[in-house]
Design an enzyme around this catalytic site. Structure first.
Site, PDB file in Angstrom:
ATOM      1  CB  VAL A   1      -0.825   2.903   5.530  1.00  0.00           C
ATOM      2  CG1 VAL A   1      -1.250   1.690   6.343  1.00  0.00           C
ATOM      3  CG2 VAL A   1      -1.989   3.889   5.420  1.00  0.00           C
ATOM      4  N   GLY A   2       2.465   2.542   5.437  1.00  0.00           N
ATOM      5  CA  GLY A   2       3.659   1.696   5.618  1.00  0.00           C
ATOM      6  C   GLY A   2       4.409   2.075   6.889  1.00  0.00           C
TER       7      GLY A   2
ATOM      8  N   GLY B   1       0.836  -1.201   0.000  1.00  0.00           N
ATOM      9  CA  GLY B   1       0.000   0.000   0.000  1.00  0.00           C
ATOM     10  C   GLY B   1       0.864   1.241   0.000  1.00  0.00           C
ATOM     11  CG  ASN B   2      -0.645   4.977   1.655  1.00  0.00           C
ATOM     12  OD1 ASN B   2      -0.093   5.445   2.649  1.00  0.00           O
ATOM     13  ND2 ASN B   2      -1.906   4.586   1.686  1.00  0.00           N
TER      14      ASN B   2
ATOM     15  CB  CYS C   1       2.197  -0.490  -7.287  1.00  0.00           C
ATOM     16  SG  CYS C   1       2.502  -2.162  -7.866  1.00  0.00           S
TER      17      CYS C   1
ATOM     18  CD  GLU D   1       6.592  -5.931  -2.225  1.00  0.00           C
ATOM     19  OE1 GLU D   1       6.687  -5.216  -3.232  1.00  0.00           O
ATOM     20  OE2 GLU D   1       7.396  -6.840  -1.954  1.00  0.00           O
TER      21      GLU D   1
HETATM   22  P1  NAD Z   1      -5.482   1.170   0.837  1.00  0.00           P
HETATM   23  O1  NAD Z   1      -6.094   2.498   1.118  1.00  0.00           O
HETATM   24  O2  NAD Z   1      -6.374   0.022   0.526  1.00  0.00           O
HETATM   25  O3  NAD Z   1      -4.548   0.829   2.070  1.00  0.00           O
HETATM   26  C1  NAD Z   1      -3.793  -0.365   2.128  1.00  0.00           C
HETATM   27  C2  NAD Z   1      -4.177  -1.146   3.378  1.00  0.00           C
HETATM   28  O4  NAD Z   1      -3.805  -0.408   4.512  1.00  0.00           O
HETATM   29  C3  NAD Z   1      -5.655  -1.464   3.469  1.00  0.00           C
HETATM   30  O5  NAD Z   1      -5.830  -2.825   3.803  1.00  0.00           O
HETATM   31  C4  NAD Z   1      -6.140  -0.533   4.559  1.00  0.00           C
HETATM   32  O6  NAD Z   1      -7.185  -1.076   5.319  1.00  0.00           O
HETATM   33  C5  NAD Z   1      -4.906  -0.358   5.428  1.00  0.00           C
HETATM   34  N1  NAD Z   1      -4.913   0.948   6.099  1.00  0.00           N
HETATM   35  C6  NAD Z   1      -5.288   2.127   5.566  1.00  0.00           C
HETATM   36  N2  NAD Z   1      -5.131   3.118   6.479  1.00  0.00           N
HETATM   37  C7  NAD Z   1      -4.643   2.543   7.603  1.00  0.00           C
HETATM   38  C8  NAD Z   1      -4.255   3.036   8.888  1.00  0.00           C
HETATM   39  N3  NAD Z   1      -4.356   4.328   9.195  1.00  0.00           N
HETATM   40  N4  NAD Z   1      -3.788   2.149   9.781  1.00  0.00           N
HETATM   41  C9  NAD Z   1      -3.681   0.855   9.478  1.00  0.00           C
HETATM   42  N5  NAD Z   1      -4.029   0.330   8.279  1.00  0.00           N
HETATM   43  C10 NAD Z   1      -4.499   1.150   7.358  1.00  0.00           C
HETATM   44  O7  NAD Z   1      -4.500   1.258  -0.398  1.00  0.00           O
HETATM   45  P2  NAD Z   1      -3.487   2.402  -0.801  1.00  0.00           P
HETATM   46  O8  NAD Z   1      -2.445   2.582   0.243  1.00  0.00           O
HETATM   47  O9  NAD Z   1      -4.225   3.600  -1.289  1.00  0.00           O
HETATM   48  O10 NAD Z   1      -2.830   1.687  -2.061  1.00  0.00           O
HETATM   49  C11 NAD Z   1      -2.238   2.388  -3.054  1.00  0.00           C
HETATM   50  C12 NAD Z   1      -0.739   2.490  -2.819  1.00  0.00           C
HETATM   51  O11 NAD Z   1      -0.183   1.191  -2.770  1.00  0.00           O
HETATM   52  C13 NAD Z   1      -0.008   3.197  -3.925  1.00  0.00           C
HETATM   53  O12 NAD Z   1       0.991   3.997  -3.369  1.00  0.00           O
HETATM   54  C14 NAD Z   1       0.619   2.067  -4.706  1.00  0.00           C
HETATM   55  O13 NAD Z   1       1.760   2.408  -5.447  1.00  0.00           O
HETATM   56  C15 NAD Z   1       0.919   1.098  -3.624  1.00  0.00           C
HETATM   57  N6  NAD Z   1       0.967  -0.244  -4.157  1.00  0.00           N
HETATM   58  C16 NAD Z   1       2.148  -0.914  -4.111  1.00  0.00           C
HETATM   59  C17 NAD Z   1       2.233  -2.179  -4.653  1.00  0.00           C
HETATM   60  C18 NAD Z   1       3.501  -2.971  -4.624  1.00  0.00           C
HETATM   61  O14 NAD Z   1       3.442  -4.149  -4.930  1.00  0.00           O
HETATM   62  N7  NAD Z   1       4.637  -2.391  -4.268  1.00  0.00           N
HETATM   63  C19 NAD Z   1       1.104  -2.752  -5.227  1.00  0.00           C
HETATM   64  C20 NAD Z   1      -0.068  -2.043  -5.244  1.00  0.00           C
HETATM   65  C21 NAD Z   1      -0.132  -0.786  -4.696  1.00  0.00           C
END
Ligand code: NAD
Length: 462
Positions: free
Chosen positions: A195-196, A191-192, A247, A213
């Site tokens: 949150v990472g 994810g982003n 991503c 990731e």
């Molecule tokens: P998202 O909003 O679904 O969040 C990802 C996860 O984090 C979800 O399961 C969500 O419930 C959890 N989450 C959200 N906020 C949280 C918090 N405050 N505390 C704990 N958990 C929380 O998805 P996203 O982050 O918008 O995804 C898009 C991002 O992911 C982009 O930056 C994209 O580049 C990246 N991405 C990376 C890959 C990779 O393989 N490297 C693949 C797909 C997407």
């Protein structure tokens, strides 16, 4: 949505499943992997319609980038699981003989997989494959944003997999926060980066290792030796698949200045061939996941900082449509060049020489992917040597992630750790070194009392 009070119990179930060895034997892991495969095959239409409802995904993209892709990962794994799980023999140095040394691949325990919404099936199941392959039990947390796919996964997984091995917890921030408050043996988050950081902070409390990731602004460099038409078509495909919500999508293009206009024209005609005169009417063009992201993307267009919308630009919030859009004359300080775009907007920037393009990439955080288009090997080598990125495809986009044996992951701001194929198996395994010595002989050489003679002999041996 999973009741928050039920989460601790669900974790206990899979922890106890691990303790009872439900996927300890390799044959039990294979059974779960085959069941996972069966689920994907038998429920293809259920997942495809959930993906259409969440992201407007065409049946072909649902299969190629999610369902079929994940089946391929399972098949590759089933072909190699016996080899990967084999202990490896290690040669002993003379002074440690007699004896034998091996590396055992040990499961970590119970792991948490957190997935985002853009490839909501693939990004949840593809990490589960190596987690099970390595003998772990797992809790899966699909993204609440792609709610139809999350519901389909929560319904189907318990029908196919052993509930003592895999549990699905659905929900958003409160549920994920609860999950993160528990001790895990590994957390695999996609994810982003914001949150990472939350995930990594929570993991630190329990000293839990993490794989992150993440994303970033993945550049394309179109050099002077590139085939312009082929480059434009491949960039257009990689950028606008899933409406840019990928991503590793090309985020922006740096193109040699004298090729700029031809490149933009070629992207325009590729898009016309892909999606017709009106992409809104094409069944093959996706939609933005929700209104919030739609507003974020249109705000990037409204913020300006570019000369021209060369292609597209039209949008409609009620259908979550945003046309494939190409911007030219983009100021590096424009809002669109600030954060990862993660949508169907492609800024194109002209450069004078390759060093300038390399400098532009290096002035920004390390991207998840980098694409270079060149027929001249020296240009490719220069870009590879002088830039850093999670992964690279030369003369195409996205495809390095489809090679099972290439580790997939970020570097720096785009993430830590990598998976796919054997790399994924290693993420979820502890490589346990074991030295085995016979009890006899047991020479007194290394034991006190030390003497000059012992020291002399030891110095010769070591
Ligand atoms: P998202 O909003 O679904 O969040 C990802 C996860 O984090 C979800 O399961 C969500 O419930 C959890 N989450 C959200 N906020 C949280 C918090 N405050 N505390 C704990 N958990 C929380 O998805 P996203 O982050 O918008 O995804 C898009 C991002 O992911 C982009 O930056 C994209 O580049 C990246 N991405 C990376 C890959 C990779 O393989 N490297 C693949 C797909 C997407």
């Amino acid at each position: 949505m999973t009741d928050i009070d039920a989460i601790a119990g669900a974790i206990d179930e899979v922890r106890s499943g691990f303790a009872h060895g439900v996927v300890r034997a390799v044959s039990d892991r294979e059974t779960q992997l085959r069941q996972l495969r069966r689920m994907l095959v038998e429920q293809e239409s259920v997942f495809a319609s959930a993906l259409r409802s969440d992201l407007g995904k065409s049946a072909l993209e649902a299969y190629s980038t999610e369902i079929g892709y994940t089946i391929g990962e399972i098949d590759h794994t089933l072909r190699h699981i016996r080899a990967w799980t084999q202990p490896q023999r290690v040669k002993l140095p003379l002074h440690l003989r007699p004896g034998s040394a091996r590396i055992l691949q040990e499961p970590l325990g119970t792991v948490l997989v957190i997935a985002p919404w853009n490839y909501p099936l693939q990004l949840l199941i593809a990490p589960l494959v190596p987690a099970l392959t390595a003998g772990n039990t797992a809790v899966l947390k699909p993204s609440e944003v792609s709610s139809a796919t999350a519901a389909a996964i929560a319904e189907q997984i318990p029908r196919y997999l052993d509930e003592r091995a895999v549990r699905v917890v659905t929900g958003g921030v409160p549920e994920t926060t609860e999950l993160l408050s528990h001790a895990w043996d590994h957390i695999f988050y996609t994810g982003n980066g914001t949150v990472g950081r939350i995930v990594m902070r929570a993991a630190a409390d329990h000293l839990t290792p993490v794989t992150l990731e993440l994303g970033g602004k993945s550049p394309v460099i179109v050099t002077d030796s590139a085939d312009v038409e082929v480059s434009a078509r491949r960039v257009a495909w990689g950028k606008f698949v899933n409406a840019g919500q990928t991503c590793v999508a090309p985020d922006y293009v740096l193109v040699q200045d004298h090729l700029h206009d031809r490149f933009v024209d070629a992207v325009r005609s590729s898009l016309r061939r892909f999606y017709g005169a009106d992409p809104a009417a094409s069944a093959d063009y996706g939609r933005i996941i929700n209104e919030r992201h739609h507003a974020r993307l249109t705000a990037l267009l409204d913020a300006g900082g570019f000369d021209e919308v060369a292609v597209g630009g039209d949008h409609d919030v009620t259908s979550r449509y945003l046309a494939p859009t190409v911007l030219t004359g983009v100021d590096p300080a424009a809002a669109v060049m600030d954060e990862e775009i993660f949508g169907p907007i492609l800024p194109v920037i002209a450069y004078r020489d390759l060093d300038e393009a390399i400098g532009f990439v290096n002035a920004r955080p390390k991207p998840l992917a980098l694409y270079v288009f060149a027929d001249r090997a020296t240009a490719v080598d220069r870009v590879l040597t002088h830039t850093s990125a999670g992964g690279v495809t030369v003369n195409h986009t996205l495809l390095h992630l489809a090679v099972n044996d290439l580790p997939f992951g970020g570097v720096g701001a785009s993430g830590m750790g990598a998976y796919h194929g054997e790399a994924g198996f290693r993420v979820f395994s502890h490589a346990k070194p074991v030295l085995h010595r016979p009890t006899k002989p047991d020479p007194g050489l290394a034991y006190p009392p030390y003497s000059a003679l012992k020291q002399k002999v030891l110095r010769k041996l070591l």
